[in-house]
Write a protein that holds these residues in place. Sequence first.
Motif, PDB file in Angstrom:
ATOM      1  N   ALA A  51       0.836  -1.197   0.000  1.00  0.00           N
ATOM      2  CA  ALA A  51       0.000   0.000   0.000  1.00  0.00           C
ATOM      3  C   ALA A  51       0.871   1.248   0.000  1.00  0.00           C
ATOM      4  N   ALA A  52       1.956   1.221   0.758  1.00  0.00           N
ATOM      5  CA  ALA A  52       2.853   2.369   0.808  1.00  0.00           C
ATOM      6  C   ALA A  52       3.492   2.609  -0.559  1.00  0.00           C
ATOM      7  N   ALA A  53       3.857   1.519  -1.244  1.00  0.00           N
ATOM      8  CA  ALA A  53       4.464   1.643  -2.569  1.00  0.00           C
ATOM      9  C   ALA A  53       3.463   2.215  -3.560  1.00  0.00           C
ATOM     10  N   GLN A  54       2.189   1.904  -3.345  1.00  0.00           N
ATOM     11  CA  GLN A  54       1.128   2.386  -4.227  1.00  0.00           C
ATOM     12  C   GLN A  54       0.902   3.895  -4.040  1.00  0.00           C
ATOM     13  N   CYS A  55       1.217   4.431  -2.885  1.00  0.00           N
ATOM     14  CA  CYS A  55       0.963   5.838  -2.575  1.00  0.00           C
ATOM     15  C   CYS A  55       2.153   6.709  -2.969  1.00  0.00           C
ATOM     16  N   THR A  56       2.397   6.789  -4.250  1.00  0.00           N
ATOM     17  CA  THR A  56       3.456   7.664  -4.756  1.00  0.00           C
ATOM     18  C   THR A  56       2.842   8.569  -5.823  1.00  0.00           C
ATOM     19  N   ASP A  57       3.556   9.594  -6.192  1.00  0.00           N
ATOM     20  CA  ASP A  57       3.040  10.510  -7.217  1.00  0.00           C
ATOM     21  C   ASP A  57       3.497  10.105  -8.620  1.00  0.00           C
ATOM     22  N   ALA A  58       4.024   8.896  -8.756  1.00  0.00           N
ATOM     23  CA  ALA A  58       4.578   8.436 -10.036  1.00  0.00           C
ATOM     24  C   ALA A  58       3.559   8.437 -11.172  1.00  0.00           C
ATOM     25  N   SER A  59       2.292   8.155 -10.867  1.00  0.00           N
ATOM     26  CA  SER A  59       1.294   8.051 -11.934  1.00  0.00           C
ATOM     27  C   SER A  59       0.576   9.374 -12.225  1.00  0.00           C
ATOM     28  N   LEU A  60       0.981  10.446 -11.577  1.00  0.00           N
ATOM     29  CA  LEU A  60       0.315  11.742 -11.794  1.00  0.00           C
ATOM     30  C   LEU A  60       0.762  12.382 -13.107  1.00  0.00           C
ATOM     31  N   SER A  61      -0.121  13.214 -13.648  1.00  0.00           N
ATOM     32  CA  SER A  61       0.221  13.936 -14.883  1.00  0.00           C
ATOM     33  C   SER A  61       1.210  15.063 -14.542  1.00  0.00           C
ATOM     34  N   ASP A  62       1.781  15.644 -15.571  1.00  0.00           N
ATOM     35  CA  ASP A  62       2.714  16.757 -15.357  1.00  0.00           C
ATOM     36  C   ASP A  62       1.996  17.936 -14.696  1.00  0.00           C
ATOM     37  N   ALA A  63       0.737  18.159 -15.088  1.00  0.00           N
ATOM     38  CA  ALA A  63      -0.035  19.269 -14.507  1.00  0.00           C
ATOM     39  C   ALA A  63      -0.272  19.035 -13.009  1.00  0.00           C
ATOM     40  N   GLU A  64      -0.615  17.787 -12.665  1.00  0.00           N
ATOM     41  CA  GLU A  64      -0.844  17.463 -11.241  1.00  0.00           C
ATOM     42  C   GLU A  64       0.449  17.609 -10.437  1.00  0.00           C
ATOM     43  N   LYS A  65       1.542  17.134 -11.016  1.00  0.00           N
ATOM     44  CA  LYS A  65       2.837  17.277 -10.337  1.00  0.00           C
ATOM     45  C   LYS A  65       3.186  18.761 -10.196  1.00  0.00           C
ATOM     46  N   GLY A  66       2.791  19.552 -11.212  1.00  0.00           N
ATOM     47  CA  GLY A  66       3.043  20.992 -11.174  1.00  0.00           C
ATOM     48  C   GLY A  66       2.277  21.652 -10.031  1.00  0.00           C
ATOM     49  N   THR A  67       1.044  21.206  -9.806  1.00  0.00           N
ATOM     50  CA  THR A  67       0.242  21.762  -8.704  1.00  0.00           C
ATOM     51  C   THR A  67       0.901  21.437  -7.365  1.00  0.00           C
ATOM     52  N   ARG A  68       1.351  20.197  -7.230  1.00  0.00           N
ATOM     53  CA  ARG A  68       2.030  19.803  -5.985  1.00  0.00           C
ATOM     54  C   ARG A  68       3.262  20.679  -5.750  1.00  0.00           C
ATOM     55  N   LYS A  69       3.993  20.909  -6.830  1.00  0.00           N
ATOM     56  CA  LYS A  69       5.220  21.700  -6.721  1.00  0.00           C
ATOM     57  C   LYS A  69       4.892  23.168  -6.433  1.00  0.00           C
ATOM     58  N   ALA A  70       3.876  23.701  -7.140  1.00  0.00           N
ATOM     59  CA  ALA A  70       3.496  25.108  -6.962  1.00  0.00           C
ATOM     60  C   ALA A  70       3.053  25.386  -5.528  1.00  0.00           C
ATOM     61  N   LEU A  71       2.380  24.406  -4.917  1.00  0.00           N
ATOM     62  CA  LEU A  71       1.924  24.587  -3.537  1.00  0.00           C
ATOM     63  C   LEU A  71       2.977  24.112  -2.526  1.00  0.00           C
ATOM     64  N   GLN A  72       4.138  23.775  -3.055  1.00  0.00           N
ATOM     65  CA  GLN A  72       5.299  23.385  -2.225  1.00  0.00           C
ATOM     66  C   GLN A  72       4.976  22.245  -1.258  1.00  0.00           C
ATOM     67  N   TYR A  73       4.256  21.244  -1.784  1.00  0.00           N
ATOM     68  CA  TYR A  73       3.907  20.095  -0.949  1.00  0.00           C
ATOM     69  C   TYR A  73       5.168  19.323  -0.579  1.00  0.00           C
ATOM     70  N   VAL A  74       5.279  18.964   0.698  1.00  0.00           N
ATOM     71  CA  VAL A  74       6.368  18.106   1.184  1.00  0.00           C
ATOM     72  C   VAL A  74       5.754  17.008   2.050  1.00  0.00           C
ATOM     73  N   GLU A  75       6.398  15.855   2.076  1.00  0.00           N
ATOM     74  CA  GLU A  75       5.856  14.723   2.849  1.00  0.00           C
ATOM     75  C   GLU A  75       6.104  14.845   4.343  1.00  0.00           C
ATOM     76  N   LYS A  76       6.983  15.751   4.737  1.00  0.00           N
ATOM     77  CA  LYS A  76       7.268  15.952   6.160  1.00  0.00           C
ATOM     78  C   LYS A  76       7.250  17.446   6.442  1.00  0.00           C
ATOM     79  N   SER A  77       6.288  17.870   7.231  1.00  0.00           N
ATOM     80  CA  SER A  77       6.133  19.287   7.519  1.00  0.00           C
ATOM     81  C   SER A  77       7.278  19.840   8.364  1.00  0.00           C
ATOM     82  N   ALA A  78       7.725  21.035   8.023  1.00  0.00           N
ATOM     83  CA  ALA A  78       8.731  21.739   8.820  1.00  0.00           C
ATOM     84  C   ALA A  78       8.066  22.867   9.607  1.00  0.00           C
TER      85      ALA A  78
END
Length: 119
Positions: A51-78
């Motif tokens: 399940a953990a291996a399934q929860c990756t952003d590998a299958s997302l489109s470039d636009a979806e990855k762009g949204t994640r990047k634009a909103l500065q998403y990180v897996e561990k909050s600082a």
Amino acid sequence: MSEQKLDRRKFFERALMVGAATFGAGAFLSACKSDAKGGGDATKAKKAPAAAAQCTDASLSDAEKGTRKALQYVEKSAQAGKNCGNCKLFQKKDPCNGCTAVPGPIAAEGYCTAWVAKA
Ligand code: SF4
């Protein structure tokens, strides 16, 4: 007569033993069957990494990855006291958590600039 009572007693003792043995065998086979089908605890432990291996952003489109990047998403909050788990937009799901603003799997410990406090 007493010999006949003794035989009856032996009969009931044996009947009880056979019944106990049958019940025990049934319980044993039931436990084995559960493990073979994947119902045991050992299989649940094996399921988690998949399940953990399934929860990756590998299958997302470039636009979806762009949204994640634009909103500065990180897996561990600082950010102290701010993480996806306590964000209003967080969606707890199985096997991968989600978010109404950020596409793709979201870690409860993650964070992005769209964080909104729960009311
Ligand atoms: S908006 Fe940002 S902080 Fe909130 S759940 Fe989505 S990714 Fe996490």
